[in-house]
Write an enzyme that holds these catalytic residues in place. Structure first.
Site, short mmCIF file in Angstrom:
data_model
loop_
_atom_site.label_atom_id
_atom_site.label_comp_id
_atom_site.label_asym_id
_atom_site.label_seq_id
_atom_site.Cartn_x
_atom_site.Cartn_y
_atom_site.Cartn_z
N SER A 146 0.85 -1.20 0.00
CA SER A 146 0.00 0.00 0.00
C SER A 146 0.88 1.24 0.00
O SER A 146 2.00 1.23 0.55
CB SER A 146 -0.87 0.00 1.26
N TYR A 159 -2.16 -1.29 9.92
CA TYR A 159 -2.25 -1.70 8.51
C TYR A 159 -0.97 -1.36 7.76
O TYR A 159 -0.38 -2.20 7.07
CB TYR A 159 -3.47 -1.01 7.89
P1 NDP Z 1 -11.87 -5.24 -1.68
O1 NDP Z 1 -12.48 -5.06 -0.34
O2 NDP Z 1 -12.52 -4.60 -2.87
O3 NDP Z 1 -11.71 -6.82 -2.01
C1 NDP Z 1 -11.14 -7.64 -1.04
C2 NDP Z 1 -10.88 -9.01 -1.61
O4 NDP Z 1 -10.22 -9.78 -0.60
C3 NDP Z 1 -12.16 -9.76 -1.97
O5 NDP Z 1 -11.89 -10.61 -3.06
C4 NDP Z 1 -12.45 -10.56 -0.70
O6 NDP Z 1 -13.16 -11.77 -0.93
C5 NDP Z 1 -11.03 -10.90 -0.26
N1 NDP Z 1 -10.97 -11.16 1.17
C6 NDP Z 1 -11.40 -10.36 2.19
N2 NDP Z 1 -11.19 -10.97 3.38
C7 NDP Z 1 -10.62 -12.17 3.11
C8 NDP Z 1 -10.19 -13.26 3.90
N3 NDP Z 1 -10.28 -13.26 5.24
N4 NDP Z 1 -9.63 -14.32 3.28
C9 NDP Z 1 -9.54 -14.34 1.93
N5 NDP Z 1 -9.94 -13.38 1.12
C10 NDP Z 1 -10.48 -12.29 1.70
O7 NDP Z 1 -10.35 -4.73 -1.51
P2 NDP Z 1 -9.32 -4.17 -2.60
O8 NDP Z 1 -9.48 -4.90 -3.86
O9 NDP Z 1 -9.39 -2.70 -2.60
O10 NDP Z 1 -7.94 -4.55 -1.89
C11 NDP Z 1 -7.13 -5.61 -2.35
C12 NDP Z 1 -5.75 -5.46 -1.75
O11 NDP Z 1 -5.20 -4.21 -2.11
C13 NDP Z 1 -5.69 -5.55 -0.22
O12 NDP Z 1 -4.55 -6.28 0.17
C14 NDP Z 1 -5.56 -4.10 0.20
O13 NDP Z 1 -4.91 -3.99 1.43
C15 NDP Z 1 -4.73 -3.54 -0.94
N6 NDP Z 1 -4.84 -2.12 -1.15
C16 NDP Z 1 -6.04 -1.51 -1.40
C17 NDP Z 1 -6.11 -0.16 -1.59
C18 NDP Z 1 -7.39 0.56 -1.84
O14 NDP Z 1 -7.42 1.79 -1.67
N7 NDP Z 1 -8.47 -0.12 -2.28
C19 NDP Z 1 -4.90 0.69 -1.54
C20 NDP Z 1 -3.70 -0.05 -1.32
C21 NDP Z 1 -3.68 -1.40 -1.12
P3 NDP Z 1 -14.79 -11.79 -0.84
O15 NDP Z 1 -15.27 -11.10 -2.09
O16 NDP Z 1 -15.14 -13.23 -0.81
O17 NDP Z 1 -15.15 -11.04 0.39
#
Ligand code: NDP
Length: 254
Positions: A146, A159
């Site tokens: 991030s 985080y």
């Molecule tokens: P979303 O909330 O849009 O999607 C999260 C994804 O992770 C979904 O596919 C969800 O599955 C899955 N997930 C959540 N909890 C679990 C769990 N316990 N075990 C397995 N899978 C899980 O998040 P983003 O796409 O925005 O984020 C993706 C990554 O990018 C993360 O690591 C986040 O920290 C990082 N990130 C995001 C930023 C942002 O601003 N959005 C900025 C920088 C980094 P399901 O659909 O089944 O719930």
């Protein structure tokens, strides 16, 4: 003989950035395995979209915050891959799944810290460890960090610290796996409009405008800004890119 497509495994591929990565990787001609935690329907829709693009895809349930699930998961995907491709190998692992925590240092509980540690560091570490035998030599690992490892945003101490740990882990992976020609890199997205953290970057007008105002390119990030960069790292063209933190933030807070 038909050439076998390379295969990428992307955790959290059902929504947001992981979904975009899965589609971008498939557009590059790779087959894709995605995991989801709770949203099977969303994951199935991603699989259907990839199949409509002519690549193979499958979705598997995996809670990446609970390492006790990992051995069974590895057995399940090994059996699936053996059946589908004649080999249990994959080429790329993208550790993307994650959840948010916004809590100032003064209010953070041990339980909140454990939850973020489990999903953003311990899970990433041990899932990678357990998948190492499945990753083909010459393949790659992409970890998702991030912008908050560089930018100190109040409320993101735990985080941001766990993501910083993943960045350090990535350099160790690159070092230890170099003998197998496996590369390891980190993508550090800036703030992106997804469901993450209750959709605050996308849906909270004030936060959205504040981030846009400190971003050189003048808006918050979109999932489409990220997937193609991950797809590039999951390609032979990126073979000499190793042990790097690549921030993909449109120039946020520079
Ligand atoms: P979303 O909330 O849009 O999607 C999260 C994804 O992770 C979904 O596919 C969800 O599955 C899955 N997930 C959540 N909890 C679990 C769990 N316990 N075990 C397995 N899978 C899980 O998040 P983003 O796409 O925005 O984020 C993706 C990554 O990018 C993360 O690591 C986040 O920290 C990082 N990130 C995001 C930023 C942002 O601003 N959005 C900025 C920088 C980094 P399901 O659909 O089944 O719930």
């Amino acid at each position: 003989m038909e050439k076998r497509s390379k295969i990428a495994l992307i955790t959290g591929g059902s929504r947001g950035l992981g979904k975009n990565m899965a589609l971008a990787v498939a557009k590059n001609g790779l087959d894709v395995l995605i995991t989801y935690n709770a949203n099977q329907q969303a994951a199935d829709e991603v699989v259907a979209e990839i199949k409509s693009m002519g690549q193979n895809a499958a979705a598997f349930q995996l809670d990446t915050s609970d390492i006790s699930n990992f051995a069974a998961f590895v057995s399940t995907i090994s059996a699936y891959l053996l059946e589908e491709t004649g080999s249990s190998k994959i080429d790329y692992l993208v550790n993307n799944a994650g959840t948010a925590l916004y809590a100032p240092v003064s209010d953070t509980t041990p339980e909140q810290m454990d939850a973020i540690f489990n999903i953003h560091f311990k899970g990433v570490f041990f899932l990678t460890q357990q998948l190492l035998p499945l990753i083909n030599d010459g393949g790659g690992i992409v970890n998702i960090s991030s912008g908050l490892t560089r930018i100190a945003m109040p409320g993101s101490s735990v985080y941001g610290s766990m993501k910083a740990a993943v960045e350090t882990l990535t350099r160790y992976l690159a070092k230890e796996l170099g003998s197998r020609k496996i590369r390891a890199n980190v993508i550090a997205p800036g703030a992106i409009a997804t469901d993450f953290g209750g959709g605050r970057v996308r849906d909270n007008e004030e936060i959205n405008a504040q981030i846009a105002s400190v971003t050189a390119l003048g808006r918050v990030g979109l999932p489409d800004d990220i997937g193609g960069v991950v797809a590039f790292l999951c390609s032979d063209e990126a073979f000499w890119v190793n042990a790097q933190r690549i921030e993909v933030s449109g120039g946020q807070a520079i």
